[in-house]
Design a protein around this motif. Structure first.
Motif, PDB file in Angstrom:
ATOM      1  N   VAL A  35      51.251 -38.037 -86.727  1.00 16.27           N
ATOM      2  CA  VAL A  35      51.701 -36.775 -87.140  1.00 16.27           C
ATOM      3  C   VAL A  35      52.908 -36.861 -88.258  1.00 16.27           C
ATOM      4  CG1 VAL A  35      52.966 -34.421 -86.170  1.00 16.27           C
ATOM      5  CG2 VAL A  35      50.886 -35.325 -85.079  1.00 16.27           C
ATOM      6  N   SER A  36      53.924 -37.625 -87.643  1.00 18.31           N
ATOM      7  CA  SER A  36      54.996 -38.064 -88.515  1.00 18.31           C
ATOM      8  C   SER A  36      54.675 -38.705 -89.967  1.00 18.31           C
ATOM      9  CB  SER A  36      55.869 -39.283 -87.639  1.00 18.31           C
ATOM     10  OG  SER A  36      56.995 -39.537 -88.616  1.00 18.31           O
ATOM     11  N   ARG A  37      53.716 -39.547 -89.977  1.00 12.16           N
ATOM     12  CA  ARG A  37      53.251 -39.947 -91.343  1.00 12.16           C
ATOM     13  C   ARG A  37      52.683 -38.658 -92.148  1.00 12.16           C
ATOM     14  NH1 ARG A  37      49.140 -44.408 -90.429  1.00 12.16           N
ATOM     15  NH2 ARG A  37      49.134 -44.646 -92.522  1.00 12.16           N
ATOM     16  N   VAL A  38      51.949 -37.786 -91.661  1.00 17.14           N
ATOM     17  CA  VAL A  38      51.294 -36.595 -92.374  1.00 17.14           C
ATOM     18  C   VAL A  38      52.371 -35.785 -92.891  1.00 17.14           C
ATOM     19  CG1 VAL A  38      49.949 -34.484 -92.129  1.00 17.14           C
ATOM     20  CG2 VAL A  38      48.920 -36.581 -91.035  1.00 17.14           C
ATOM     21  N   MET A  39      53.661 -35.405 -91.833  1.00 11.79           N
ATOM     22  CA  MET A  39      54.381 -34.471 -92.393  1.00 11.79           C
ATOM     23  C   MET A  39      55.510 -35.340 -93.241  1.00 11.79           C
ATOM     24  SD  MET A  39      53.961 -31.652 -90.929  1.00 11.79           S
ATOM     25  CE  MET A  39      52.764 -31.041 -89.514  1.00 11.79           C
ATOM     26  N   VAL A  45      46.325 -42.087 -94.891  1.00 12.42           N
ATOM     27  CA  VAL A  45      45.995 -41.314 -93.765  1.00 12.42           C
ATOM     28  C   VAL A  45      44.896 -40.807 -94.264  1.00 12.42           C
ATOM     29  CG1 VAL A  45      46.584 -39.339 -92.362  1.00 12.42           C
ATOM     30  CG2 VAL A  45      48.379 -40.910 -93.136  1.00 12.42           C
ATOM     31  N   LYS A  46      43.712 -40.966 -93.393  1.00 15.16           N
ATOM     32  CA  LYS A  46      42.472 -40.305 -93.773  1.00 15.16           C
ATOM     33  C   LYS A  46      42.414 -38.829 -93.877  1.00 15.16           C
ATOM     34  CE  LYS A  46      39.605 -43.786 -91.390  1.00 15.16           C
ATOM     35  NZ  LYS A  46      38.486 -43.907 -90.282  1.00 15.16           N
ATOM     36  N   ASP A  47      41.754 -38.132 -94.976  1.00 16.10           N
ATOM     37  CA  ASP A  47      41.678 -36.746 -95.274  1.00 16.10           C
ATOM     38  C   ASP A  47      41.264 -35.843 -94.008  1.00 16.10           C
ATOM     39  OD1 ASP A  47      40.371 -37.104 -98.689  1.00 16.10           O
ATOM     40  OD2 ASP A  47      42.486 -37.536 -97.757  1.00 16.10           O
ATOM     41  N   ASP A  48      40.481 -36.254 -93.208  1.00 11.82           N
ATOM     42  CA  ASP A  48      40.123 -35.417 -92.226  1.00 11.82           C
ATOM     43  C   ASP A  48      41.052 -35.599 -91.270  1.00 11.82           C
ATOM     44  OD1 ASP A  48      39.349 -38.139 -91.445  1.00 11.82           O
ATOM     45  OD2 ASP A  48      38.129 -37.220 -90.015  1.00 11.82           O
ATOM     46  N   VAL A  49      41.928 -36.646 -91.061  1.00 12.66           N
ATOM     47  CA  VAL A  49      42.944 -36.565 -90.115  1.00 12.66           C
ATOM     48  C   VAL A  49      44.269 -35.719 -90.575  1.00 12.66           C
ATOM     49  CG1 VAL A  49      44.919 -38.043 -89.037  1.00 12.66           C
ATOM     50  CG2 VAL A  49      42.398 -38.820 -89.159  1.00 12.66           C
ATOM     51  N   ARG A  50      44.396 -35.859 -91.761  1.00 11.19           N
ATOM     52  CA  ARG A  50      45.694 -35.201 -92.357  1.00 11.19           C
ATOM     53  C   ARG A  50      45.131 -33.654 -91.997  1.00 11.19           C
ATOM     54  NH1 ARG A  50      49.251 -36.780 -95.725  1.00 11.19           N
ATOM     55  NH2 ARG A  50      47.912 -38.676 -96.340  1.00 11.19           N
ATOM     56  N   ARG A  52      43.260 -32.010 -89.842  1.00  8.19           N
ATOM     57  CA  ARG A  52      43.382 -31.517 -88.462  1.00  8.19           C
ATOM     58  C   ARG A  52      44.871 -31.583 -88.229  1.00  8.19           C
ATOM     59  NH1 ARG A  52      39.960 -36.138 -86.969  1.00  8.19           N
ATOM     60  NH2 ARG A  52      41.691 -36.896 -85.360  1.00  8.19           N
ATOM     61  N   VAL A  53      45.879 -32.579 -88.638  1.00 10.23           N
ATOM     62  CA  VAL A  53      47.169 -32.271 -88.026  1.00 10.23           C
ATOM     63  C   VAL A  53      47.927 -31.088 -88.839  1.00 10.23           C
ATOM     64  CG1 VAL A  53      49.380 -33.498 -88.509  1.00 10.23           C
ATOM     65  CG2 VAL A  53      47.508 -34.757 -87.771  1.00 10.23           C
ATOM     66  N   LEU A  54      47.667 -30.797 -90.059  1.00  9.92           N
ATOM     67  CA  LEU A  54      47.935 -29.799 -90.671  1.00  9.92           C
ATOM     68  C   LEU A  54      47.505 -28.443 -90.065  1.00  9.92           C
ATOM     69  CD1 LEU A  54      47.997 -30.929 -94.386  1.00  9.92           C
ATOM     70  CD2 LEU A  54      50.120 -30.647 -93.029  1.00  9.92           C
ATOM     71  N   GLN A  55      46.334 -28.443 -89.528  1.00 10.57           N
ATOM     72  CA  GLN A  55      45.831 -27.141 -89.052  1.00 10.57           C
ATOM     73  C   GLN A  55      46.340 -27.035 -87.559  1.00 10.57           C
ATOM     74  OE1 GLN A  55      41.493 -27.178 -88.750  1.00 10.57           O
ATOM     75  NE2 GLN A  55      41.501 -25.233 -87.525  1.00 10.57           N
ATOM     76  N   ALA A  56      46.560 -27.963 -87.032  1.00  9.02           N
ATOM     77  CA  ALA A  56      47.257 -28.171 -85.679  1.00  9.02           C
ATOM     78  C   ALA A  56      48.640 -27.374 -85.585  1.00  9.02           C
ATOM     79  CB  ALA A  56      47.155 -29.372 -85.000  1.00  9.02           C
ATOM     80  N   ALA A  57      49.303 -27.913 -86.953  1.00 10.45           N
ATOM     81  CA  ALA A  57      50.724 -27.594 -87.093  1.00 10.45           C
ATOM     82  C   ALA A  57      50.853 -26.094 -87.408  1.00 10.45           C
ATOM     83  CB  ALA A  57      51.262 -28.290 -88.136  1.00 10.45           C
ATOM     84  N   ALA A  58      49.978 -25.584 -88.331  1.00 11.29           N
ATOM     85  CA  ALA A  58      50.093 -24.279 -88.669  1.00 11.29           C
ATOM     86  C   ALA A  58      49.475 -23.245 -87.313  1.00 11.29           C
ATOM     87  CB  ALA A  58      49.072 -23.971 -89.671  1.00 11.29           C
ATOM     88  N   GLU A  59      48.601 -23.909 -86.568  1.00 14.22           N
ATOM     89  CA  GLU A  59      48.337 -22.963 -85.392  1.00 14.22           C
ATOM     90  C   GLU A  59      49.460 -22.919 -84.450  1.00 14.22           C
ATOM     91  OE1 GLU A  59      43.500 -24.224 -85.246  1.00 14.22           O
ATOM     92  OE2 GLU A  59      44.719 -24.065 -83.378  1.00 14.22           O
ATOM     93  N   LEU A  60      50.388 -24.008 -84.254  1.00 12.73           N
ATOM     94  CA  LEU A  60      51.177 -23.943 -83.255  1.00 12.73           C
ATOM     95  C   LEU A  60      52.746 -23.453 -83.928  1.00 12.73           C
ATOM     96  CD1 LEU A  60      50.623 -27.324 -81.551  1.00 12.73           C
ATOM     97  CD2 LEU A  60      50.158 -25.204 -80.693  1.00 12.73           C
TER      98      LEU A  60
END
Length: 351
Positions: A35-39, A45-50, A52-60
């Motif tokens: 999460v820290s690396r994406v932010m 960082v793999k595109d699909d992982v990035r 998922r992290v951004l989508q989760a951050a937006a939802e929360l």
């Protein structure tokens, strides 16, 4: 410090605690380090992982805690200031005083302006400053924003009255009681000259300072056993003071007026003059603020001076001390002694 009363803003419930990076990691099914690396927009960082992290951050509704990050690497040495975007003498002078005082603390200021008719602006402004990673926040909000409740996770200096505000350390300077004391001093001065009572032209009652000055005026009249006549409400401008002065001029018993700020006092004196009443020969007038032109009016204006530099310096010094040493209890909340500047616009009654 010195617009008209309006409807009370709708209540706003307290906001839930912000989501953490751990919450985002759990929802996205990745580690907190990922999460820290994406932010931080790090590569590899793999595109699909990035995604998922951004989508989760937006939802929360996750927001990076820049304040925590700066504390890990050393403080940002930056303080956020939430201030009313206004050209009025009080708010603008206090902002200048804060900028001047910041130089002696070694901290830089980040400014976020708010607007009078939107209570949510204060919350958005605080959020924007926390996003910048400020070490502390100064809230200079002079208006009653209604039932607004929120929490700030860094020390806060509140320059005035803000119910519903919570912080790990909350320092208050310039409470409503200070304005009440100043309003009493202005009224007592006129009564001491021999005036049987004192009329009042108040600022807009959504402003905490205007309410405090009304309370002080009433208190002084009550102590003296003087009659309380209805106050008139202006909006801090000379025009509103002029309209109030036209109404006051019809009061045959009028001999003294305490006006909520100097700009309105200028309008009051002009209206009295046009009605054939001299100042102070017929009517004594006291203002509030001690604006630079007050000493050069005709007549020069008796007024209550606001000690903006002292308020800003004392408040920022205490805030910085708490930021750098959270265990420091420090002195209690500051109160100031009103300073009356006596000039030519007040005198004993001639009738």
């Amino acid at each position: 410090m010195s617009e008209s009363s309006g409807a009370t803003p709708a209540s706003r419930p307290a906001r839930p605690a912000r989501a953490s990076s751990t919450d985002v990691a759990r929802l996205a099914g990745v580690s907190q380090k990922t999460v820290s690396r994406v932010m931080n927009e790090e590569p590899h960082v793999k595109d699909d992982v990035r995604r998922r992290v951004l989508q989760a951050a937006a939802e929360l509704g996750y927001r990076r805690n820049n304040a925590a990050r700066t504390l890990l690497s050393g403080r940002s040495r930056r303080i956020g200031v939430v201030a009313l975007g206004s050209a009025l003498y009080g708010p603008s002078s206090l902002l200048v005083a804060l900028e001047r005082a910041a130089h002696s603390t070694g901290y830089a200021l980040s400014l976020a302006n708010t607007f009078e008719d939107d209570p949510a602006e204060v919350l958005s402004a605080v959020d924007a400053l926390l996003e910048q990673g400020v070490d502390g926040v100064v809230i200079s909000e002079p208006i009653d924003m209604g039932d607004v409740s929120f929490a700030v996770d860094v020390p806060v200096l509140s320059l005035g009255h803000f119910p519903g505000l919570r912080a790990p350390r909350l320092i208050t300077v310039g409470e409503e009681e200070d304005n009440a004391a100043a309003g009493a001093v202005a009224t007592e001065h006129l009564l001491s000259l021999g005036h049987r009572t004192v009329r009042h032209v108040a600022g807009p009652q959504r402003w905490w300072s205007a309410r405090g000055r009304v309370d002080g005026w009433r208190r002084a009249l009550k102590v003296a056993g003087a009659e309380e006549r209805p106050y008139l409400e202006g909006d801090w401008t000379p025009e509103s003071g002029y309209r109030a002065g036209q109404e006051l001029a019809r009061d045959r018993d009028l001999t003294a007026v305490f006006v909520g700020n100097d700009d309105m006092a200028i309008g009051v004196i002009r209206a009295l003059h046009e009605a054939g009443l001299s100042t102070p020969g017929d009517v004594s007038v006291v203002g509030f603020d001690d604006i630079p032109s007050a000493a050069y009016l005709v007549p020069s204006l008796t007024t209550v001076a606001q000690e903006f530099d002292t308020m800003a310096r004392n408040g920022l010094t205490r805030l910085v001390r708490v930021i750098e040493n959270p265990a420091d209890e420090g002195p209690g909340d500051d109160t100031s002694t009103p300073r009356l500047v006596i000039r030519s616009s007040t005198a004993a009654p001639s009738r």
